[in-house]
Structures are given as C-alpha cells and as structure tokens.
Scaffold this motif. Structure first.
Motif, PDB file in Angstrom:
ATOM      1  N   LYS A 239       0.847  -1.201   0.000  1.00  0.00           N
ATOM      2  CA  LYS A 239       0.000   0.000   0.000  1.00  0.00           C
ATOM      3  C   LYS A 239       0.880   1.247   0.000  1.00  0.00           C
ATOM      4  CE  LYS A 239      -3.977  -2.139   2.306  1.00  0.00           C
ATOM      5  NZ  LYS A 239      -3.422  -3.497   2.413  1.00  0.00           N
ATOM      6  N   ALA A 241       1.031   5.323  -0.128  1.00  0.00           N
ATOM      7  CA  ALA A 241       0.245   6.527   0.156  1.00  0.00           C
ATOM      8  C   ALA A 241       0.864   7.739  -0.531  1.00  0.00           C
ATOM      9  CB  ALA A 241       0.174   6.764   1.659  1.00  0.00           C
ATOM     10  N   VAL A 243       0.487  11.631   0.038  1.00  0.00           N
ATOM     11  CA  VAL A 243      -0.085  12.497   1.066  1.00  0.00           C
ATOM     12  C   VAL A 243       0.186  13.959   0.734  1.00  0.00           C
ATOM     13  CG1 VAL A 243      -0.079  13.057   3.528  1.00  0.00           C
ATOM     14  CG2 VAL A 243       0.232  10.688   2.787  1.00  0.00           C
ATOM     15  N   HIS A 272      -2.978   4.940  -2.581  1.00  0.00           N
ATOM     16  CA  HIS A 272      -3.989   5.650  -1.798  1.00  0.00           C
ATOM     17  C   HIS A 272      -3.651   7.148  -1.810  1.00  0.00           C
ATOM     18  CE1 HIS A 272      -5.851   2.008   0.076  1.00  0.00           C
ATOM     19  NE2 HIS A 272      -4.686   1.497  -0.318  1.00  0.00           N
ATOM     20  N   TYR A 274      -4.301  10.840  -0.490  1.00  0.00           N
ATOM     21  CA  TYR A 274      -4.857  11.608   0.628  1.00  0.00           C
ATOM     22  C   TYR A 274      -4.545  13.087   0.408  1.00  0.00           C
ATOM     23  CZ  TYR A 274      -4.871   7.009   2.888  1.00  0.00           C
ATOM     24  OH  TYR A 274      -5.069   5.680   3.183  1.00  0.00           O
ATOM     25  N   LEU A 303      -5.029  11.731  10.192  1.00  0.00           N
ATOM     26  CA  LEU A 303      -4.044  11.042   9.367  1.00  0.00           C
ATOM     27  C   LEU A 303      -3.516   9.735   9.969  1.00  0.00           C
ATOM     28  CD1 LEU A 303      -2.996  11.555   6.572  1.00  0.00           C
ATOM     29  CD2 LEU A 303      -1.009  12.710   7.545  1.00  0.00           C
ATOM     30  N   LEU A 307      -3.651   6.301   7.691  1.00  0.00           N
ATOM     31  CA  LEU A 307      -2.430   5.679   7.162  1.00  0.00           C
ATOM     32  C   LEU A 307      -2.050   4.396   7.892  1.00  0.00           C
ATOM     33  CD1 LEU A 307      -0.148   8.825   6.604  1.00  0.00           C
ATOM     34  CD2 LEU A 307      -1.614   7.652   4.961  1.00  0.00           C
ATOM     35  N   CYS A 310      -1.063   1.572   5.551  1.00  0.00           N
ATOM     36  CA  CYS A 310      -0.130   1.859   4.456  1.00  0.00           C
ATOM     37  C   CYS A 310       1.309   1.560   4.863  1.00  0.00           C
ATOM     38  CB  CYS A 310      -0.261   3.316   4.022  1.00  0.00           C
ATOM     39  SG  CYS A 310      -1.836   3.687   3.203  1.00  0.00           S
ATOM     40  N   ALA A 313       5.227   5.966   1.622  1.00  0.00           N
ATOM     41  CA  ALA A 313       4.712   7.272   1.196  1.00  0.00           C
ATOM     42  C   ALA A 313       5.517   7.723  -0.015  1.00  0.00           C
ATOM     43  CB  ALA A 313       4.825   8.291   2.317  1.00  0.00           C
ATOM     44  N   VAL A 330       4.089  11.517   7.619  1.00  0.00           N
ATOM     45  CA  VAL A 330       4.136  10.091   7.262  1.00  0.00           C
ATOM     46  C   VAL A 330       5.149   9.349   8.130  1.00  0.00           C
ATOM     47  CG1 VAL A 330       3.350  10.532   4.914  1.00  0.00           C
ATOM     48  CG2 VAL A 330       5.814  10.389   5.365  1.00  0.00           C
ATOM     49  N   CYS A 333       3.626   8.347  11.285  1.00  0.00           N
ATOM     50  CA  CYS A 333       2.685   7.226  11.137  1.00  0.00           C
ATOM     51  C   CYS A 333       3.399   5.922  10.778  1.00  0.00           C
ATOM     52  CB  CYS A 333       1.646   7.558  10.072  1.00  0.00           C
ATOM     53  SG  CYS A 333       0.602   8.973  10.491  1.00  0.00           S
ATOM     54  N   LEU A 335       5.471   5.278   8.129  1.00  0.00           N
ATOM     55  CA  LEU A 335       5.616   4.977   6.705  1.00  0.00           C
ATOM     56  C   LEU A 335       7.052   5.252   6.249  1.00  0.00           C
ATOM     57  CD1 LEU A 335       2.501   5.086   6.978  1.00  0.00           C
ATOM     58  CD2 LEU A 335       2.440   6.086   4.685  1.00  0.00           C
TER      59      LEU A 335
END
Length: 494
Positions: A239, A241, A243, A272, A274, A303, A307, A310, A313, A330, A333, A335
């Motif tokens: 996945k 992202a 962002v 994905h 965002y 966020l 995320l 995911c 990023a 990110v 989170c 990533l």
C-alpha cells in the motif's frame, strides 16, 4: 505582546497546504497565553491574482473585520497607497508590536516596510522562493525546475516574460526591492539549510542578519513501541500513500505514470491518495485504476488512522521543497518515504535508512524501489521501521518555544532613532497625486551588474537619497513636520 500575522491564505477560505496548517496551529497556541493578542491578516479571495478585500481575524475573540479597497492589489504590485494607509491604521490602532510575515502573495511587496514605518518589529518566514522569484517554486513555463541558482538573471527575465509577460530587467528590479525589504527585517526564518543556502546566493548580506532555521513541528511521533503494530500490517498488497495536495508541482503527472505502469504489470500494489486533488487530476484519478483509492482531504488529527494500513509514502515534487510537513506526518505514522533527491527531501532523508531517494532525471528508479518493497522480507522492513523511529524532527511545542524566544528577543531590541531612516520609511508612501487604477512603484536604484546577486544598498547613501527625494517633492516644512511627528510616535512605542 500584540502580534499580527500576514499570510496569503487561511484554512477554510481556499485550498491550502502546510504553510496554512502550520500558521493556524501556531496562532491558536499563542492566543492561549493571556498576555498575547494575536491577529491574522489574509486576502478574502480564492484566486492568486487581483485582490480587493482582506480579512483581519482576531484569534482570541474569534472576530472578523472586513477591509475593502476601492482598487485591487495586483499580482505584481509593489506599492498600494490605499492598502498601506489601512494597514498602518491597523498596526497603530491595535498597537502591534511584531508583524510576522508568512507570505506576501496577494499583498503589495513593500508591506513589511510599512510595518517598520509604523514602529513594529518585522519577522519574515520564507516558506518557498517567492522572495527570490515571482515564480515561487522555480518552475518554468513547461513545469520544469529552472535549476536556480545555476542560471543567469537574463534567463530569469526570459522565464518571467513567458509566465507573466514581464518586461526585461524585471528580475533585477524586483530583487533590488526585496533586498531592501530583507535588509530592514529584524529576523528571517528559513525552513531548512538548503533553502537558506539558496537565499544567501541571491542576498549574501543575509548571512549577517538574525536568522532562524527551523522546520515545522507536528504533535505525534513514531516510536519503538509502535513498531510491532506496523510490522503486523506488512503484507501484500503493498500500500503506497500519496499524502498532501495532488497537483502538478507536487508531481501528479509522474505519480499517474507510475500508477499506469503498475496497472499494466498487474502486480499486487495499491495507491492511496490523501489530500486535495486539483483539476484536471480530479477527473483523471477516479477512473485511472481499480487499485487507486482517492480518500480526499484530511485533518492532521485524522491522518494516523487513515495511514494505519499503508507501508510507503511516495513523494514526487518537481521543485526543491523547503520542508514538506507531510514528510514529518508520514514518518510519525510509521511509513517509509520515497522522494526526489532535491531540496528538503535530500536534507532530511538518509537514503536506505529512513527512506529512499531517487533522481528527478531517472523516474525509472522509483519502479526499482517499489519492486524491491514488493519482494522485501519482514526483517528488512523491520530495520527500516527502527530507523524511522529514530528520526528527529520538530515538535509543535519546540516550534512555539522557539518562536516565543525569537519574539521576546526582537521585542526587547531597542530602535536607534535616526531621523533620516524614519524619513526614508515615510517616503515609501510615495507622496504624489493619487490616481486610481494606476500602480505606483518605489524608485529603484539600479545596480551595475544585473547578473550578479544583489547586495544591500549601503544604508547611509540610501537614507540620504530618500530624504533628499522627499524634500524635493514636499519642501522643507513638510519634511520637518513629518519627521517630528513620526519620531514622536516611535518614542512613545519604545
């Protein structure tokens, strides 16, 4: 302490980015202090061109005041008598101590000098490159990075002619004006060292000013305790992202090419999106691929949950970004970022450790990096997560403390009252018969070599010249009267 923030946009009025998010977080935190009165001045417009209306927002009282002009501030405006008169009235009426400039797009370029004229201290934060070039992200007409600073002023003029239909010599004249604006600023705030280095090439004397190099803080961090949950989610499909704002300068076209490539290979990967998807990509993305999911705009608080599933990023900015708040987001989170090797990305990401870098001239290397993730072992992904948990980036608390320290230092610094200097600032109003719809400009002293970075104009020579010009236009009595009145105002503020 009474603070006024000047910014080109505000959350809820037009599509926004990291600058506005940072600004609203900062002013709301500052307004919680009992002794602070915090105001924000921003244009009431959804376009980047002419502006007739501005809004003064009192953060603490949540009250708005509309400021209307009889003729607009244009995109290439240096001076605007009506705006300057109303702006100065606000500063004196609210007894503003510090004007913090976040952006001057949609404002007359000489606005900071009017703040100085009114007796306020001025801090300028530079979130992009608008104070080096009107094309604030250094993109040419063909949406390619112009490679500043490795270009000549003449190349700049050709580009500005194509983008804005500007006249020959525009870049030299504009930088000369901005050189004076930055010279009189009490402090300049940069977001990263790469940005600072580009600015001192254009304005070498900035090395001797009070400079703050500080990125934008966020409220959450990824720690070792978060690694197990993230590791448990490491499974196909991969996945990816994207962002932040999805637009041309953010590399939207490149990302769509990557999406199309993986659609043709039918590999187990999802993308994905965002953030605000700008036209025409808002029409393209929904039908691009069944493995693309457009989630729309988000708040910083949402966020982490968005995320959670995911892994990577992907960033594709085609210009030297100055910080990239989304990169911190990110990381917080868990990533792993994949980003171009330019600007703040190059400064903040350690390739192969807490992220991966690719060259803007070699887009195929993105495919190589993503393919490696598709076959990556859990152990290798774990090692990357450990490095991400060690990344250092600013917190909101550290941002606010550094700003407060800067404000306190600036506020305590005493002015050395100099009559000629005060006169030089008064003359910015350009005393002559006012004609509506005709923009007036400061008289610019041309420098001998337009291809060299513009140094500051020697202060004494500049001040004497301004005072002499004022005297010739207004006469001795008016000159003395204006000087005495304004000096008295400044003494009262001190």
């Amino acid at each position: 302490m009474n603070l006024l923030f000047v910014i080109h946009n505000w959350v809820g009025y037009a599509p926004h980015g990291g600058t506005e998010v940072h600004a609203i977080t900062l002013v709301e935190a500052l307004a919680q202090t009992e002794n602070n009165q915090v105001y924000v001045l921003f244009p009431d417009t959804k376009t980047a061109s002419d502006c007739n209306n501005y809004i003064l927002f009192n953060i603490k009282n949540k009250t708005f005041k509309q400021i209307n002009l009889s003729y607009p501030v244009t995109s290439d405006c240096y001076s605007h008598q009506e705006f300057f008169a109303k702006f100065e009235f606000i500063l004196l009426q609210q007894n503003i101590d510090i004007v913090h400039i976040f952006h001057l797009i949609r404002f007359p370029l000489n606005t900071p000098l009017i703040a100085k004229k009114a007796g306020a201290k001025v801090i300028i934060s530079v979130f992009d490159y608008y104070l080096i070039c009107q094309q604030f992200n250094f993109l040419t007409e063909n949406k390619i990075f112009c490679n500043y600073p490795n270009i000549t002023i003449s190349t700049c003029d050709l580009c500005l002619k194509q983008n804005f239909n500007s006249q020959a010599g525009t870049q030299n004249t504009r930088r000369n004006t901005i050189s004076q604006i930055l010279y009189y600023a009490d402090a300049v705030h940069y977001l990263c060292h790469d940005q600072y280095n580009r600015f001192i090439i254009a304005y070498p004397y900035l090395q001797d000013k009070l400079n703050l190099i500080m990125g934008l803080g966020i409220g959450a961090f990824f720690t070792e305790q978060d690694i197990p949950n993230k590791l448990n989610n490491f499974a196909l499909p991969l996945k990816v992202a994207c962002v932040g704002n999805f637009d041309t300068n953010k590399g939207a076209e490149l990302i769509i090419q990557i999406i199309d490539y993986y659609q043709s290979t039918q590999q187990n990967i999802e993308f994905h999106i965002y953030g605000d998807v700008r036209y025409p990509y808002s029409d393209i993305l929904p039908s691009a691929n069944k493995n693309v999911k457009v989630h729309g705009q988000y708040t910083p608080e949402e966020l982490p949950n968005l995320l959670q599933q995911c892994h990577i990023a992907l960033f594709a900015s085609i210009w030297p970004e100055t910080f990239v708040l989304a990169l911190s987001e990110v990381w917080s989170c868990g990533l792993i970022p994949v980003a171009p090797n330019i600007g703040a990305f190059r400064e903040r990401i350690t390739h192969g450790k807490n992220g991966f870098l690719y060259e803007l001239t070699d887009y195929g290397s993105i495919i190589t990096i993503l393919d490696n993730f598709l076959k990556m072992t859990t152990e290798s992904f774990l090692n990357l997560l450990k490095q991400v948990s060690k990344v250092q980036y600013p917190s909101l608390e550290s941002n606010i403390n550094q700003y407060l320290a800067l404000y306190t230092h600036i506020q305590k610094a005493k002015y050395e009252l100099n009559t000629l200097e005060l006169l030089s600032r008064v003359i910015i109003e350009e005393h002559h018969i006012e004609t509506r719809h005709i923009e007036t400009y400061l008289e610019i002293q041309q420098l001998p070599d337009p291809q060299q970075p513009i140094p500051p104009i020697p202060e004494n020579k500049h001040l004497l010249y301004k005072a002499w010009q004022y005297y010739k236009q207004q006469g001795l009595l008016s000159t003395i009267k204006r000087s005495v009145n304004y000096t008295w105002q400044r003494i009262q503020k001190i």
